[in-house]
Design a protein around this motif. Structure first.
Motif, mmCIF file in Angstrom:
data_model
loop_
_atom_site.group_PDB
_atom_site.id
_atom_site.type_symbol
_atom_site.label_atom_id
_atom_site.label_comp_id
_atom_site.label_asym_id
_atom_site.label_seq_id
_atom_site.Cartn_x
_atom_site.Cartn_y
_atom_site.Cartn_z
ATOM 1 N N LYS A 98 0.837 -1.211 0.000
ATOM 2 C CA LYS A 98 0.000 0.000 0.000
ATOM 3 C C LYS A 98 0.866 1.254 0.000
ATOM 4 C CE LYS A 98 -3.961 -2.323 1.885
ATOM 5 N NZ LYS A 98 -4.763 -2.660 3.042
ATOM 6 N N ARG A 99 1.935 1.209 0.772
ATOM 7 C CA ARG A 99 2.859 2.347 0.818
ATOM 8 C C ARG A 99 3.514 2.551 -0.549
ATOM 9 N NH1 ARG A 99 6.847 3.947 5.502
ATOM 10 N NH2 ARG A 99 5.019 3.298 6.612
ATOM 11 N N VAL A 100 3.941 1.458 -1.177
ATOM 12 C CA VAL A 100 4.611 1.546 -2.476
ATOM 13 C C VAL A 100 3.632 2.013 -3.552
ATOM 14 C CG1 VAL A 100 5.788 0.210 -4.271
ATOM 15 C CG2 VAL A 100 6.346 -0.183 -1.869
ATOM 16 N N LEU A 101 2.419 1.475 -3.542
ATOM 17 C CA LEU A 101 1.433 1.840 -4.571
ATOM 18 C C LEU A 101 1.015 3.308 -4.479
ATOM 19 C CD1 LEU A 101 -0.768 -1.392 -4.644
ATOM 20 C CD2 LEU A 101 0.858 -0.616 -6.392
ATOM 21 N N ARG A 102 1.136 3.901 -3.293
ATOM 22 C CA ARG A 102 0.844 5.341 -3.147
ATOM 23 C C ARG A 102 1.761 6.187 -4.026
ATOM 24 N NH1 ARG A 102 1.057 4.772 2.647
ATOM 25 N NH2 ARG A 102 -1.040 4.359 3.324
ATOM 26 N N SER A 103 2.889 5.628 -4.434
ATOM 27 C CA SER A 103 3.867 6.355 -5.249
ATOM 28 C C SER A 103 3.454 6.451 -6.715
ATOM 29 C CB SER A 103 5.228 5.648 -5.192
ATOM 30 O OG SER A 103 5.627 5.445 -3.875
#
Length: 195
Positions: free
Chosen positions: A21-26
């Protein structure tokens, strides 16, 4: 394929990439809602598979549609480079590769690093081919200066080996690698504390 360079070790980068989820926010056009749903261009997708190996982290997301399932695959390949790592980002369909916001990705990684330092207990889990075990132990030894790192290697038949490295040395091994007969080995890496 998009390439991003981070000045960090491979374990930390793989640990970061597991937090999908943190990575996809990018990525532009991808939103993580307050209730943790993944929206891509306003449509909800579900993570159905996350694979972690010694070199790759792969997310597979799907959403039902009238024509069947729409599937997206995000692959992050990690290679050590000088004093850091290079991450190659590839997607299927390919158009999503251009959606990554490198600045946002670096910001998310910096926040992650600050959080990891605050708790000093990063945990990494992955599955690797049996012949990569020595490479993982060497990586842990190289990262263990000032740290205690525990590694658990296990097979599907519940055989396991625990290795403890501290200040650049292997200090303890419980179990025998010859008992692990499967080709694919599960690995858990845990940093206990600074010594």
């Amino acid at each position: 394929m998009i390439t991003i360079t981070l000045s960090s070790d491979k374990f930390t980068v793989l640990h970061f990439l597991q937090e999908h989820k943190r990575v996809l926010r990018s990525f532009r056009n991808i939103t993580i809602t307050k209730d943790e749903r993944i929206l891509i261009k306003g449509r909800e997708y579900h993570l159905i598979k996350k694979e972690v190996t010694l070199f790759d982290v792969i997310y597979t997301l799907t959403r039902p549609s009238i024509l069947g399932k729409n599937t997206l695959v995000f692959r992050f390949s990690v290679l050590p480079k000088n004093s850091g790592c290079t991450i190659s980002v590839s997607t299927k369909p390919e158009k999503f590769e251009n959606e990554i916001d490198e600045k946002k990705f670096m910001e998310e990684f910096s926040i992650f690093q600050a959080e990891v330092l605050a708790v000093a207990k990063p945990i990494l889990t992955m599955s690797v081919p049996r012949d990569k075990i020595p490479e993982i132990i060497e990586l842990a030894i190289s990262r263990s200066l000032g740290n205690i790192i525990l590694l658990w290697f296990s097979s599907k038949d519940d055989k396991y080996v625990r290795v403890k490295v501290k200040n650049g040395e292997l200090v303890e091994k419980i179990g025998d690698f010859e008992d692990i007969s499967t080709d694919l080995v599960n690995v858990i890496v845990k940093q206990l504390a600074e010594t």
